[in-house]
Design a protein around this motif. Sequence first.
Motif, PDB file in Angstrom:
ATOM      1  N   SER A   1       0.836  -1.210   0.000  1.00 42.40           N
ATOM      2  CA  SER A   1       0.000   0.000   0.000  1.00 42.40           C
ATOM      3  C   SER A   1       0.871   1.260   0.000  1.00 42.40           C
ATOM      4  CB  SER A   1      -0.926   0.022   1.219  1.00 42.40           C
ATOM      5  OG  SER A   1      -1.794  -1.066   1.174  1.00 42.40           O
ATOM      6  N   ARG A   2       1.895   1.241   0.823  1.00 44.19           N
ATOM      7  CA  ARG A   2       2.809   2.388   0.871  1.00 44.19           C
ATOM      8  C   ARG A   2       3.472   2.589  -0.503  1.00 44.19           C
ATOM      9  NH1 ARG A   2       8.184   3.658   1.816  1.00 44.19           N
ATOM     10  NH2 ARG A   2       8.949   1.527   1.718  1.00 44.19           N
TER      11      ARG A   2
ATOM     12  N   TYR B   1       2.555   1.334  -3.477  1.00 46.06           N
ATOM     13  CA  TYR B   1       1.607   1.637  -4.551  1.00 46.06           C
ATOM     14  C   TYR B   1       1.242   3.124  -4.525  1.00 46.06           C
ATOM     15  CZ  TYR B   1      -2.502   1.281  -7.569  1.00 46.06           C
ATOM     16  OH  TYR B   1      -3.410   1.455  -8.582  1.00 46.06           O
TER      17      TYR B   1
ATOM     18  N   ARG C   1       1.378   8.187  -7.214  1.00 46.30           N
ATOM     19  CA  ARG C   1       1.642   9.626  -7.195  1.00 46.30           C
ATOM     20  C   ARG C   1       2.506  10.027  -8.388  1.00 46.30           C
ATOM     21  NH1 ARG C   1       1.787  13.376  -2.771  1.00 46.30           N
ATOM     22  NH2 ARG C   1       2.581  15.332  -3.578  1.00 46.30           N
TER      23      ARG C   1
ATOM     24  N   ALA D   1       2.552  17.791   3.326  1.00 47.28           N
ATOM     25  CA  ALA D   1       3.557  16.765   3.076  1.00 47.28           C
ATOM     26  C   ALA D   1       4.652  16.848   4.130  1.00 47.28           C
ATOM     27  CB  ALA D   1       4.143  16.931   1.670  1.00 47.28           C
TER      28      ALA D   1
ATOM     29  N   ARG E   1       3.797  15.398   7.447  1.00 42.56           N
ATOM     30  CA  ARG E   1       3.735  13.933   7.575  1.00 42.56           C
ATOM     31  C   ARG E   1       5.110  13.309   7.834  1.00 42.56           C
ATOM     32  NH1 ARG E   1       0.905  13.807   2.474  1.00 42.56           N
ATOM     33  NH2 ARG E   1      -1.154  14.646   2.871  1.00 42.56           N
ATOM     34  N   LEU E   2       6.142  14.124   7.759  1.00 43.35           N
ATOM     35  CA  LEU E   2       7.492  13.569   7.953  1.00 43.35           C
ATOM     36  C   LEU E   2       7.823  13.511   9.445  1.00 43.35           C
ATOM     37  CD1 LEU E   2       9.540  15.250   5.094  1.00 43.35           C
ATOM     38  CD2 LEU E   2       8.223  13.144   5.098  1.00 43.35           C
TER      39      LEU E   2
ATOM     40  N   LEU F   1      15.175  15.059   7.922  1.00 46.13           N
ATOM     41  CA  LEU F   1      14.969  15.535   6.559  1.00 46.13           C
ATOM     42  C   LEU F   1      13.998  16.721   6.554  1.00 46.13           C
ATOM     43  CD1 LEU F   1      15.633  15.089   3.568  1.00 46.13           C
ATOM     44  CD2 LEU F   1      13.710  13.518   3.434  1.00 46.13           C
TER      45      LEU F   1
ATOM     46  N   PHE G   1      10.677  15.009  -6.219  1.00 50.20           N
ATOM     47  CA  PHE G   1      10.733  13.686  -5.597  1.00 50.20           C
ATOM     48  C   PHE G   1       9.353  13.028  -5.556  1.00 50.20           C
ATOM     49  CE2 PHE G   1      10.615  10.637  -2.177  1.00 50.20           C
ATOM     50  CZ  PHE G   1      11.801   9.943  -2.326  1.00 50.20           C
TER      51      PHE G   1
ATOM     52  N   LEU H   1      17.008  10.699   0.787  1.00 52.89           N
ATOM     53  CA  LEU H   1      15.733  11.256   0.308  1.00 52.89           C
ATOM     54  C   LEU H   1      14.544  10.329   0.562  1.00 52.89           C
ATOM     55  CD1 LEU H   1      16.875  12.820  -3.105  1.00 52.89           C
ATOM     56  CD2 LEU H   1      16.371  14.025  -0.968  1.00 52.89           C
ATOM     57  N   ALA H   2      14.796   9.023   0.754  1.00 54.11           N
ATOM     58  CA  ALA H   2      13.688   8.074   0.880  1.00 54.11           C
ATOM     59  C   ALA H   2      12.674   8.456   1.967  1.00 54.11           C
ATOM     60  CB  ALA H   2      14.223   6.660   1.108  1.00 54.11           C
ATOM     61  N   PRO H   3      13.116   9.016   3.123  1.00 58.47           N
ATOM     62  CA  PRO H   3      12.113   9.347   4.148  1.00 58.47           C
ATOM     63  C   PRO H   3      11.041  10.318   3.644  1.00 58.47           C
ATOM     64  CG  PRO H   3      14.313   9.424   5.096  1.00 58.47           C
ATOM     65  CD  PRO H   3      14.490   9.252   3.608  1.00 58.47           C
ATOM     66  N   LEU H   4      11.364  11.079   2.587  1.00 65.11           N
ATOM     67  CA  LEU H   4      10.378  12.015   2.032  1.00 65.11           C
ATOM     68  C   LEU H   4       9.148  11.270   1.497  1.00 65.11           C
ATOM     69  CD1 LEU H   4       9.669  14.912   1.338  1.00 65.11           C
ATOM     70  CD2 LEU H   4      11.319  14.839  -0.520  1.00 65.11           C
ATOM     71  N   ALA H   5       9.332  10.003   1.143  1.00 64.64           N
ATOM     72  CA  ALA H   5       8.200   9.224   0.621  1.00 64.64           C
ATOM     73  C   ALA H   5       7.113   9.032   1.674  1.00 64.64           C
ATOM     74  CB  ALA H   5       8.681   7.871   0.105  1.00 64.64           C
ATOM     75  N   ALA H   6       7.454   9.243   2.946  1.00 61.10           N
ATOM     76  CA  ALA H   6       6.435   9.135   3.990  1.00 61.10           C
ATOM     77  C   ALA H   6       5.356  10.207   3.825  1.00 61.10           C
ATOM     78  CB  ALA H   6       7.084   9.255   5.372  1.00 61.10           C
ATOM     79  N   ALA H   7       5.639  11.230   3.020  1.00 64.24           N
ATOM     80  CA  ALA H   7       4.657  12.281   2.781  1.00 64.24           C
ATOM     81  C   ALA H   7       3.542  11.822   1.846  1.00 64.24           C
ATOM     82  CB  ALA H   7       5.343  13.512   2.192  1.00 64.24           C
ATOM     83  N   VAL H   8       3.751  10.676   1.172  1.00 64.88           N
ATOM     84  CA  VAL H   8       2.745  10.188   0.215  1.00 64.88           C
ATOM     85  C   VAL H   8       1.768   9.278   0.941  1.00 64.88           C
ATOM     86  CG1 VAL H   8       2.389   8.941  -1.948  1.00 64.88           C
ATOM     87  CG2 VAL H   8       4.484  10.261  -1.602  1.00 64.88           C
ATOM     88  N   GLU H   9       0.493   9.489   0.692  1.00 65.52           N
ATOM     89  CA  GLU H   9      -0.502   8.644   1.341  1.00 65.52           C
ATOM     90  C   GLU H   9      -0.500   7.240   0.741  1.00 65.52           C
ATOM     91  OE1 GLU H   9      -4.473  10.169   2.047  1.00 65.52           O
ATOM     92  OE2 GLU H   9      -3.628  12.193   1.896  1.00 65.52           O
ATOM     93  N   ALA H  10      -0.642   6.239   1.599  1.00 65.86           N
ATOM     94  CA  ALA H  10      -0.709   4.856   1.130  1.00 65.86           C
ATOM     95  C   ALA H  10      -2.051   4.624   0.428  1.00 65.86           C
ATOM     96  CB  ALA H  10      -0.558   3.904   2.307  1.00 65.86           C
ATOM     97  N   VAL H  11      -2.017   3.807  -0.608  1.00 62.75           N
ATOM     98  CA  VAL H  11      -3.224   3.453  -1.364  1.00 62.75           C
ATOM     99  C   VAL H  11      -3.199   1.933  -1.561  1.00 62.75           C
ATOM    100  CG1 VAL H  11      -4.514   3.780  -3.521  1.00 62.75           C
ATOM    101  CG2 VAL H  11      -3.086   5.650  -2.629  1.00 62.75           C
ATOM    102  N   SER H  12      -4.327   1.279  -1.304  1.00 64.65           N
ATOM    103  CA  SER H  12      -4.347  -0.176  -1.473  1.00 64.65           C
ATOM    104  C   SER H  12      -4.062  -0.539  -2.924  1.00 64.65           C
ATOM    105  CB  SER H  12      -5.717  -0.738  -1.092  1.00 64.65           C
ATOM    106  OG  SER H  12      -5.898  -0.593   0.286  1.00 64.65           O
ATOM    107  N   ALA H  13      -3.183  -1.486  -3.125  1.00 66.64           N
ATOM    108  CA  ALA H  13      -2.858  -1.936  -4.475  1.00 66.64           C
ATOM    109  C   ALA H  13      -4.031  -2.737  -5.030  1.00 66.64           C
ATOM    110  CB  ALA H  13      -1.590  -2.782  -4.449  1.00 66.64           C
ATOM    111  N   PRO H  14      -4.152  -2.822  -6.372  1.00 64.42           N
ATOM    112  CA  PRO H  14      -5.258  -3.580  -6.975  1.00 64.42           C
ATOM    113  C   PRO H  14      -5.242  -5.034  -6.484  1.00 64.42           C
ATOM    114  CG  PRO H  14      -4.017  -2.411  -8.659  1.00 64.42           C
ATOM    115  CD  PRO H  14      -3.264  -2.238  -7.379  1.00 64.42           C
ATOM    116  N   PRO H  15      -6.422  -5.636  -6.305  1.00 60.96           N
ATOM    117  CA  PRO H  15      -6.478  -6.968  -5.704  1.00 60.96           C
ATOM    118  C   PRO H  15      -5.771  -8.046  -6.514  1.00 60.96           C
ATOM    119  CG  PRO H  15      -8.659  -6.210  -6.408  1.00 60.96           C
ATOM    120  CD  PRO H  15      -7.737  -5.050  -6.535  1.00 60.96           C
TER     121      PRO H  15
END
Lengths: 237, 235
Positions: free
Chosen positions: A80-81, A83, A88, A159, A162-163, A172, A191, B49-63
């Motif tokens: 989920s994370r 995807y 995005r 955004a 959320r960090l 960061l 990014f 930079l990877a921790p920045l991805a925590a800013a993106v909301e999780a979305v359930s992947a297609p089943p």
Amino acid sequence: MRTLSPSAACLLPHPRSRYSPPRPRNRGFARGFPFFVFEAVLTDPSQPDNSASVSAEHLLARCAERDPVALRQLYERQSSRLYGIALRITRQPALAADALQDAFVNVWQKAASFDPERGSAEGWLTGIVRFRALDLIRLGSREISGLELPEIEDDEPNALARLVGSAEAAALRRCLEGLDADKRRLVMLAFLDGLTHQELAQRLTMPLGTVKSAIRRGLAGLRGCLEPDGSDRGQRA
Amino acid sequence: MSDNPTDRDLDAGEYVLGVLSDVEARGIAARAAADPELAAAIAAWQARLAPLAAAVEAVSAPPDLWRRIAAGTVLTTVAENPDQRPRAAAPEARMRRQIGLWRAVSAGCLALAAMFAGIAYFGHQPTARGVAVLAAAGSPAPAFLAEAVSGAIDIRPLASAAVPTDRDLELWSLPAGATRPVSLGLLPAAGRRIALADLPAERTQLLVSLEPRGGSPTGLPTGPVLYAGTWTRIE
């Protein structure tokens, strides 16, 4: 290739009949060949599900030993994370799904090359998914689809808010907040949304040269802030 | 693009950030393959930079996504152990007839594939380990060429394929003797590279069907099969 004559069988009339798909949500098919074998592996009672206590690093190590249950657990906990990240960037569910599929096949193949000294397992997975998603949109798939793409929402303050999940994220965030507003915005848009120099310049109506130099100075600023002594590249501050 | 360590490190940062064009990104990737310091700099930027991805909301992947991943990874591993080899499920008659027809069509394309295999083998791609030519029934022109590259299949159009804007092409693999094709994902008209743990077995069929946008909702082809070809291994 025009000099090659196609074989006669390629010239057969187009068959009009279609595949007969199974009824949607047909549980018989869902458990059918070839997946039931796999599900049997995953529901094997001799494999207790203690996944909540197992780290992603540990699951990657088990993937490297060809343990399919570990890949499944990794998928359950990270998909989920990941995807969300792919969606995005690609802004299309089908492309995001392709990116994730390719990425997990890659993870299965390359799990042994993951090096915990170079960063977290989550960060490694993030990188693989992002590169795959960026590859797909660079191939032009984002443009040729004919879809109206959803607008990118500008949610930079949210955004940043959320960090908070880890020490790395907090550091960061602090360093991003230390950049000029322009540089911070460019780095985050690049990014999170996978925009190129060119796309950033168009979107923010800034000259291309200005965008390029602002990003390099933004990156230099982040590196200096995260690793003030500059001597331990590869280690997070 | 310089040998200066600072510049090289910022090149790596730009690469990870994703701002480079396709050509520039390929250039960095090629340099990183031969330059361990650049590769290390890329890994370091990834970690930064990877921790920045925590800013993106999780979305359930297609089943259905897990099944596609399983098909491309673990199942091929499981199948290596004959004791765990799955029994074929009860076949569906209509599907069988359809597949039989396409077998006949693409068996004929095998000769064509063999020619491409020869070209690939003796030509400029000595690493190719297999090839398939996909053609439309009723058309003399091959439509797609699928070739093995390291750990993946590269499938590229040989002619421009017109796809209605409300439809997508989907690629399927049908091993010899199997009764159900397995989706390999959507196929953009420009082609794509598909990572696979194992290359298709000899005489596996590759099929391209026309599906609703986003792909088949059922996990099996729902639209007409437009192109088909047979995989030939080059050993």
